[in-house]
Design an enzyme around this catalytic site. Structure first.
Site, PDB file in Angstrom:
ATOM      1  N   GLY A 108      27.145  40.021  19.947  1.00 14.70           N
ATOM      2  CA  GLY A 108      26.801  39.036  20.963  1.00 14.70           C
ATOM      3  C   GLY A 108      28.014  38.294  21.493  1.00 14.70           C
ATOM      4  O   GLY A 108      27.885  37.174  22.007  1.00 14.70           O
ATOM      5  N   TYR A 120      17.816  42.668  15.983  1.00 17.55           N
ATOM      6  CA  TYR A 120      18.592  42.678  14.739  1.00 17.55           C
ATOM      7  C   TYR A 120      17.678  42.661  13.523  1.00 17.55           C
ATOM      8  O   TYR A 120      17.972  43.301  12.508  1.00 17.55           O
ATOM      9  CB  TYR A 120      19.572  41.503  14.704  1.00 17.55           C
ATOM     10  CG  TYR A 120      20.812  41.790  15.507  1.00 17.55           C
ATOM     11  CD1 TYR A 120      21.655  42.848  15.165  1.00 17.55           C
ATOM     12  CD2 TYR A 120      21.135  41.038  16.627  1.00 17.55           C
ATOM     13  CE1 TYR A 120      22.775  43.145  15.918  1.00 17.55           C
ATOM     14  CE2 TYR A 120      22.247  41.321  17.383  1.00 17.55           C
ATOM     15  CZ  TYR A 120      23.072  42.383  17.025  1.00 17.55           C
ATOM     16  OH  TYR A 120      24.180  42.679  17.783  1.00 17.55           O
ATOM     17  N   SER A 194      29.800  45.245  17.524  1.00 17.70           N
ATOM     18  CA  SER A 194      30.415  44.482  18.607  1.00 17.70           C
ATOM     19  C   SER A 194      31.242  43.326  18.027  1.00 17.70           C
ATOM     20  O   SER A 194      32.155  43.559  17.249  1.00 17.70           O
ATOM     21  CB  SER A 194      29.332  43.994  19.576  1.00 17.70           C
ATOM     22  OG  SER A 194      29.904  43.593  20.803  1.00 17.70           O
ATOM     23  N   ASP A 293      30.596  53.197  26.713  1.00 19.96           N
ATOM     24  CA  ASP A 293      30.898  51.837  26.273  1.00 19.96           C
ATOM     25  C   ASP A 293      32.261  51.427  26.830  1.00 19.96           C
ATOM     26  O   ASP A 293      33.237  52.172  26.687  1.00 19.96           O
ATOM     27  CB  ASP A 293      30.906  51.789  24.744  1.00 19.96           C
ATOM     28  CG  ASP A 293      31.091  50.395  24.177  1.00 19.96           C
ATOM     29  OD1 ASP A 293      31.189  49.434  24.964  1.00 19.96           O
ATOM     30  OD2 ASP A 293      31.115  50.263  22.942  1.00 19.96           O
TER      31      ASP A 293
END
Length: 350
Positions: A108, A120, A194, A293
């Protein structure tokens, strides 16, 4: 399970909703952002073979974790299974398979999402069930209210909490134990996606070389980790679902110290301002990248940098993977990723 075409269709709506909470001055409308994130409560009753519980690990900061405990775990061997069928309690204790422990740090951009975000919760539940592991998902404080290095501090505090929890368990009644009796703290893993993948690296640096007995970190797993730099790479110029270079720029401005640029060591691991990692005793790591990505090039550079520093690195590339494809359980590759990660974890539990 989601196809790439359906994800392309819904991506503008997801990105647009997130952008509503971003302010031009670099701040974030937390109340609005949280309102748009669907959250689910912990459930002590097993759902799909996993029960969950929320525990505050630091009363001063309010940082908490969600524990995902599988309730249906295979016995360790046919012999143990036969012992368990004898009905003897001590035989049953010996027959229950040890659970490796996975710390999970959510993504995030350090700014949005949480451990109780519906995707999640679903993923960590799936991870606990498929890998037969205790998953500890950390709800760290977010930027821009809490900038660098707060996310690292909070996630490292969760590791310390686990160590202290084990030490204190001897004085606690069995019914009040937070950890299952078969949690194997000698086989712990740091995993994140991430921004959470970025956190894995930096918490791993803090853990490296420390005696945290009985906690032992066996490996790192970085799912499409959030790294970057001042240079604009070819993959960052792509037009792909979910994430863009403009959004990553916002998140870095929100997290890094005021006045810092993307060559800060938190962002650019092997950049001009970063330290040499050659003598840091890091465990093996698995790095996962997707071909759709914007972060792909920085992930490849991380793999190359770690290898150059003499570290054991395993790299998995999923050509059709968008950013955080594991959360959307993207067709076939989502299942394959889970199988690959579980194989890596079990391979380091020998």
């Amino acid at each position: 399970m989601s196809s790439i075409w359906s994800l392309r269709l819904i991506s503008p709506f997801l990105v647009g909703a997130n952008n509503l909470a971003k302010r031009k001055d670099g701040t974030y409308n937390r109340k609005l952002g949280d309102l748009m994130e669907l959250k689910v409560a912990a459930n002590p009753n097993p759902v799909k073979g996993v029960k969950t519980r929320d525990v505050v690990v630091d009363s001063e900061t309010g940082v908490w974790v969600r524990l995902f405990t599988p309730t249906s775990v295979r016995t360790s061997s046919p012999v143990a299974e036969e012992a368990a069928s004898s009905g003897k309690e001590e035989a049953h204790e010996e027959s229950v398979k040890k659970l490796p422990v996975i710390f999970y740090f959510h993504g995030g951009g350090f700014t949005i999402l949480s451990a109780d975000f519906v995707l999640y919760d679903a993923f960590c539940r799936r991870l606990a069930r498929k890998c037969e592991a205790l998953v500890i998902s950390v709800n760290y404080r977010r930027s821009p209210e809490c900038r660098f290095p707060v996310a690292y501090d909070d996630c490292y505090a969760a590791v310390q909490w686990l160590r202290n929890q084990q030490h204190s368990s001897a004085t606690v009644q069995s019914d009040d134990l937070l950890l299952p009796h078969n949690a194997d703290l000698s086989h712990c893993f740091l995993m994140g996606d991430s921004a959470g993948g970025n956190i894995v690296h930096h918490v791993g640096l803090r853990v490296a070389g420390k005696d945290l007995t009985p906690v032992c970190i066996k490996a790192h797993i970085l799912i499409q980790p959030f790294f970057g730099g001042e240079e604009r790479t070819p993959s960052e110029k792509r037009s792909v679902p979910i994430i863009s270079a403009a959004s990553t720029d916002f998140y870095w401005r929100a997290y890094l110290p005021q006045g810092a640029n993307r060559d800060h060591p938190a962002c650019n691991i092997f950049g001009p301002n970063s330290s040499d990692l050659s003598n840091v005793p890091l465990p093996p790591c698995l790095v996962i990248a997707g071909g759709l990505d914007v972060l792909e090039d920085w992930e490849v550079r991380y793999v190359e940098g770690m290898k150059k520093a003499g570290k054991e690195v395993h790299y998995l590339f999923y050509k059709d993977g968008i950013h955080t494809f594991h959360l959307f359980n993207q067709r076939k590759i989502g299942l394959q990723l889970m199988l690959d990660m579980c194989a890596f974890i079990h391979g380091h539990c020998q």
